[in-house]
Motif scaffolding. Structure first.
Motif, short mmCIF file in Angstrom:
data_model
loop_
_atom_site.label_atom_id
_atom_site.label_comp_id
_atom_site.label_asym_id
_atom_site.label_seq_id
_atom_site.Cartn_x
_atom_site.Cartn_y
_atom_site.Cartn_z
N MET A 174 0.72 -1.31 -0.21
CA MET A 174 -0.08 -0.17 0.06
C MET A 174 0.73 1.29 0.18
O MET A 174 0.62 2.46 0.33
CB MET A 174 -0.94 -0.10 1.22
CG MET A 174 -2.03 -1.13 1.26
SD MET A 174 -2.69 -1.02 2.86
CE MET A 174 -3.56 -2.67 2.86
N ARG A 228 3.28 3.98 1.58
CA ARG A 228 3.49 4.48 2.62
C ARG A 228 2.37 4.21 3.66
O ARG A 228 1.25 4.10 3.00
CB ARG A 228 3.98 5.95 2.66
CG ARG A 228 5.19 5.97 1.99
CD ARG A 228 5.37 7.14 0.95
NE ARG A 228 4.06 7.67 0.56
CZ ARG A 228 4.02 8.78 -0.03
NH1 ARG A 228 5.06 9.73 0.09
NH2 ARG A 228 2.89 9.51 -0.42
N SER A 230 -3.20 11.80 5.86
CA SER A 230 -3.47 11.29 4.23
C SER A 230 -2.19 10.08 4.42
O SER A 230 -2.42 9.54 3.40
CB SER A 230 -2.94 12.45 3.77
OG SER A 230 -1.82 12.85 3.65
N ASN A 267 -3.44 4.02 6.13
CA ASN A 267 -3.89 3.31 4.99
C ASN A 267 -5.17 2.89 5.54
O ASN A 267 -5.62 2.90 6.63
CB ASN A 267 -2.96 2.21 4.57
CG ASN A 267 -1.99 2.42 3.73
OD1 ASN A 267 -2.00 3.31 2.78
ND2 ASN A 267 -0.79 2.26 4.21
N HIS A 268 -6.10 2.25 4.49
CA HIS A 268 -7.41 1.77 5.03
C HIS A 268 -7.41 0.31 5.15
O HIS A 268 -6.57 -0.46 4.44
CB HIS A 268 -8.29 2.01 3.73
CG HIS A 268 -9.58 0.98 4.09
ND1 HIS A 268 -10.65 1.36 4.42
CD2 HIS A 268 -9.84 -0.22 3.64
CE1 HIS A 268 -11.69 0.43 4.53
NE2 HIS A 268 -11.17 -0.57 3.76
N GLN A 290 -9.02 0.60 -7.10
CA GLN A 290 -7.89 -0.37 -6.44
C GLN A 290 -8.43 -1.45 -5.50
O GLN A 290 -9.37 -1.39 -4.74
CB GLN A 290 -7.31 0.67 -5.60
CG GLN A 290 -5.58 0.57 -5.94
CD GLN A 290 -5.06 1.74 -5.49
OE1 GLN A 290 -5.14 2.93 -5.65
NE2 GLN A 290 -4.07 1.47 -4.46
C1 LIG Z 1 -4.62 8.35 2.00
S1 LIG Z 1 -3.50 7.30 1.04
C2 LIG Z 1 -2.60 6.60 2.11
C3 LIG Z 1 -1.20 6.61 2.02
C4 LIG Z 1 -0.65 6.17 0.57
N1 LIG Z 1 -0.39 4.67 0.98
C5 LIG Z 1 0.72 6.75 0.33
O1 LIG Z 1 1.93 6.05 0.14
O2 LIG Z 1 0.83 7.88 -0.14
C6 LIG Z 1 -4.61 6.38 0.05
C7 LIG Z 1 -3.70 5.40 -1.06
O3 LIG Z 1 -3.15 4.23 -0.38
C8 LIG Z 1 -3.27 3.08 -0.95
N2 LIG Z 1 -4.09 2.22 0.19
C9 LIG Z 1 -4.72 2.61 1.20
N3 LIG Z 1 -5.44 1.70 1.65
C10 LIG Z 1 -5.21 0.80 1.09
C11 LIG Z 1 -5.64 -0.73 1.13
N4 LIG Z 1 -6.61 -1.29 1.89
N5 LIG Z 1 -5.51 -1.41 -0.17
C12 LIG Z 1 -4.80 -0.95 -1.12
N6 LIG Z 1 -4.28 0.11 -1.34
C13 LIG Z 1 -4.40 0.99 -0.24
C14 LIG Z 1 -4.24 3.62 -2.12
O4 LIG Z 1 -3.15 3.71 -3.39
C15 LIG Z 1 -4.89 4.80 -1.91
O5 LIG Z 1 -5.19 5.68 -2.95
#
Ligand SMILES: C[S@@+](CC[C@H](N)C(=O)[O-])C[C@H]1O[C@@H](n2cnc3c(N)ncnc32)[C@H](O)[C@@H]1O
Length: 589
Positions: free
Chosen positions: A179, A181, A330, A333-334, A387
Motif C-alpha cells: 500500500m 507508505r 493522509s 492506509n485503509h 484499487q
Molecule cells: C490516503 S493514501 C494513504 C497513503 C498512501 N499509502 C501513500 O503512500 O501515499 C490512500 C492510498 O493508499 C493506498 N491504500 C490505502 N489503503 C489501501 C488498501 N487497503 N488497499 C490497497 N491500497 C490502499 C491506495 O493507493 C490509496 O489511494
C-alpha cells in the motif's frame, strides 16, 4: 506632515475594516519615516507604524508579517506594551504556544497593566498553556460529546465547540508491502489511546454534478481553488510549511499503485508540532518561498495530469472532489479490520481525533476505515474504488468467496441428487435409495468439511477465529446438504446459500470491527457450536426455526452492543446488522 496624513489615512481604513488598505498606508508611513531613521522622533513614530501595521496583519491572519513588525517595533522600544501583546497574539496564530505563553507571562510579571489588560492576558495565557499541553502531550478533553460530530452543528454549537491543537502521538511513517507508505506505532498502545489529532488543511470541494458537465469547467474550478490555496499559503508561514509537506508527500497526486510503491516516506519531523522558536523551530526563508514546488507545481498541466487524473481514476467521471485534506492522516492506509477510530469535531478546524480501538503492538501498522466496512466483501469492493483493497480481511474473504464458489459446485451435485429423488417421498422410499442418498450426501459432507479445514487455514487466524469459521462454515455446508438429506425440494439451494453467506458476513463483519467484537465473535462461536447438532438434524418444528432466528437476532444485538467504541456509530452498525437479520428471517429455513 505628509507622514502624519498617511498614518491618519491608515487609521481611517483600519476603523472601516479595510485591513489591506490600512496595511498599505502604514507601509507608506513607515517608508517615509525611514528616511529619517536616526532621529529619536522618527524612531518613536516607527514603533507606532510597525505596531499598527502588525495589528492589521493580525486581522488579516498574516501572522509572520505581524510577528516581524512587532519585533521591529520592539527593537526601537523594548517597553512598548501593545507591540508585546500583538507579538504574543502573532505567536498564537503561528501555533507557537509555548512562546506565546512565555510572552504573556513576561507581560503579566514585568509590566504595569490596567485591570482589563491583566484580565485578557491571564485568559490568553491560560489558553496558550492549554494548547501547548494539547499539542505536546495530547491532553484533550476526554468527554467529547457526540453533538460536535454533527455535519452541521449550527452557529451556536460551532461557537462553543472545543478548539483542539494538533498532536502527534507515538507514530512513525514507514513503507508497507502493498500500500505504499503507511503509519506505524512506535510503542505498544492500549485500547482508546490517543494517537493523533489533526486539523484540516483545506476543505475545498469540487463536485462535478453530472457526467455531462464538461471536464474543462470542472478543471477550471479546481485550478482556481488550488491557486487560491497556494497564494494564501505563500502568505502564511504555517500554511507554507504544510504545503511543503503535502508536496513532499505527494498525497495530492500520483494515483497509480505502482507509482505509490516508489514514493519516499518523508521524515517524521515535518509533522511534529513546533512548540517553540527557541527549540530549533522552523523558519521558512525567502528561498523557500521561491521553491519551484510552490511556484510551478500548481500550474494547469500539473492539476490536469495529477489531481484530475487521480480523481477520475478513483471515482470515474461522475465525481470530482477534493475535500477535507489532512496532512499526516493522509498517510494512514485503509483496512476493513481497522485498529484506529476517527472522530471529526465540527469546530471550524474540523479536528480529527484518532484513537486506538484495541491494543496495538509497537511496530504494527495503523489502519482506519475509509468507508463502511460492515457490508459484504463485494459491496466493499465497490466502495473501495478501482484499487483492490489489500487488507487482511478482504484477502481472507475473497479467498473464502472463491472457496464458496467451489461449494456451489458441490451444492449443485447435491441438487442433482435431490432432483433425482424429488418425486419420491424420502421416508417411504426403499431403504436402498435412502441409503444411497445418505451415503452420497455423507461423502459430499466429508469433502466439504475437508474444504472448510483448508479454508480456515488460509489465513493465520487465531484459535477463536479458526473455531468460529470452522463452526460456521461447517454449518453452512451442512445446511447446503440438508435438502439432499432431508429431501425438501421447496427450499432452494440459493436461498439456503444466501442465508448462510449473510450469516458469515455478519460474523466476519463483527470479527473485524474491533477487539470488543472478538468477544461477540467467541459468543457467536459458542452459539454456532451449540446449534450445530440441531442443524444437522432435520428441522421439523417451526418453534426451532423461530428460535434460530432469535439466536441470530440476539447475536446481531450483541454485536451492536459490543462493537460500540469501534469508531463506527452504533446506529450504523445496528442498521446493517438488522438488515442482515431481517433478510435472514425472511428466508425459509
Ligand atoms: C490516503 S493514501 C494513504 C497513503 C498512501 N499509502 C501513500 O503512500 O501515499 C490512500 C492510498 O493508499 C493506498 N491504500 C490505502 N489503503 C489501501 C488498501 N487497503 N488497499 C490497497 N491500497 C490502499 C491506495 O493507493 C490509496 O489511494
Amino acid at each position: 506632515m505628509a507622514a502624519e496624513k498617511l498614518k491618519g489615512e491608515g487609521n481611517t481604513m483600519f476603523t472601516k475594516g479595510c485591513w489591506a488598505e490600512a496595511a498599505a498606508k502604514y507601509g507608506e508611513y513607515i517608508t517615509l519615516l525611514f528616511r529619517d531613521e536616526e532621529s529619536k522622533e522618527a524612531q518613536s513614530k516607527l514603533v507606532i507604524g510597525y505596531s499598527n501595521r502588525a495589528e492589521t496583519w493580525l486581522k488579516l491572519k498574516k501572522y509572520v508579517q505581524a510577528h516581524d513588525d512587532c519585533e521591529r517595533a520592539l527593537e526601537y522600544d523594548p517597553t512598548h506594551l501593545k507591540s508585546w501583546g500583538r507579538k504574543a497574539r502573532a505567536l498564537e496564530g503561528l501555533f507557537l504556544h509555548l512562546d506565546a505563553a512565555r510572552t504573556y507571562r513576561k507581560l503579566l510579571q514585568g509590566f504595569t497593566l490596567s485591570a482589563s489588560e491583566k484580565s485578557w492576558m491571564k485568559e490568553a495565557l491560560m489558553i496558550s498553556e492549554t494548547k501547548d499541553r494539547q499539542s505536546r502531550w495530547g491532553i484533550i478533553e476526554q468527554d467529547m460529546d457526540e453533538k460536535w460530530e454533527k455535519a452541521d452543528p449550527g452557529p451556536e454549537l460551532l461557537a462553543s465547540a472545543p478548539n483542539l491543537e494538533e498532536y502527534v502521538g507515538p507514530i512513525r511513517i514507514g513503507r508497507t508491502q502493498k500500500m505504499g507508505r503507511g503509519l506505524f506505532v512506535t510503542r505498544n498502545v492500549g485500547e482508546g489511546d490517543l494517537l493523533l489529532v489533526s486539523n484540516i488543511w483545506t476543505s475545498n470541494r469540487f463536485t462535478m454534478e453530472s457526467e455531462t458537465m464538461p471536464l474543462d469547467n470542472a478543471l477550471y474550478t479546481l485550478q482556481q481553488s488550488v491557486e487560491e490555496i497556494v497564494n494564501e499559503a505563500k502568505e502564511n508561514l504555517q500554511d507554507l510549511t504544510h504545503l511543503q509537506r503535502l508536496i513532499q508527500l505527494d498525497t495530492l497526486g500520483g494515483p497509480y499503485p505502482d507509482d505509490l510503491l516508489l514514493r519516499d516516506a518523508p521524515p517524521m519531523r515535518y509533522f511534529k508540532p513546533v512548540n517553540s522558536l527557541e527549540r530549533g523551530g522552523w523558519r521558512v526563508t525567502d528561498e523557500d518561498r521561491k521553491h519551484p514546488a510552490l511556484t510551478n507545481t500548481f500550474d494547469r498541466p500539473f492539476i490536469t495530469k495529477v489531481i484530475l487524473e487521480k480523481q477520475l481514476y478513483h471515482h470515474g467521471p461522475k465525481l470530482l472532489e477534493i475535500s477535507e485534506l489532512y496532512v499526516l492522516p493522509s498517510l494512514m492506509n485503509h483496512s476493513c479490520v481497522p485498529n484506529v477510530s476517527t472522530i471529526t469535531l465540527n469546530n471550524g478546524k474540523r479536528s480529527r481525533i484518532f484513537r486506538a480501538t484495541r491494543s496495538i503492538r509497537a511496530g504494527e501498522e495503523l489502519f482506519r476505515a475509509y468507508h463502511n466496512i460492515l457490508c459484504p466483501v463485494d459491496e466493499r469492493r465497490i466502495l473501495h474504488g478501482k484499487q483492490n483493497c489489500e487488507c487482511q480481511r478482504c484477502t481472507l474473504e475473497l479467498k473464502l468467496l472463491r472457496e464458496v464458489s467451489l461449494l456451489n459446485y458441490v451444492a449443485g451435485e447435491c441438487g442433482d441428487l435431490a432432483i433425482e429423488n424429488e418425486n419420491e417421498n424420502m421416508w417411504n422410499c426403499s431403504t436402498d435409495v435412502k441409503q444411497n442418498v445418505r451415503t452420497r450426501s455423507m461423502t459430499l459432507l466429508t469433502a466439504i468439511n475437508d474444504l472448510f479445514v483448508h479454508v480456515s487455514n488460509l489465513a493465520n487466524l487465531d484459535d477463536v477465529k479458526q473455531d468460529w469459521i470452522r463452526a460456521s462454515l461447517t454449518r453452512f455446508g451442512r445446511i447446503l446438504l440438508d435438502p439432499a438429506i432431508r429431501m425438501l425440494p421447496e427450499v432452494t439451494f440459493e436461498q439456503i446459500q444466501e442465508r448462510d453467506k449473510l450469516l458469515v458476513h455478519v460474523i466476519l463483519a463483527a470479527l473485524t470491527v474491533d477487539r470488543a467484537s472478538e468477544v461477540a465473535l467467541s459468543m457467536c462461536s459458542g452459539i454456532a457450536t451449540e446449534e450445530a447438532p440441531n442443524i444437522f438434524n432435520p428441522v421439523t418444528d417451526s418453534m426451532e426455526e423461530h428460535l434460530e432466528a432469535q439466536v441470530l437476532l440476539d447475536c446481531a444485538r450483541r454485536i451492536v452492543e459490543l462493537s460500540y467504541g469501534s469508531g463506527l456509530k452504533s446506529q450504523t452498525i445496528f442498521n446493517i446488522v438488522k438488515s442482515y437479520a431481517g433478510r435472514l428471517k425472511d428466508l425459509p429455513f
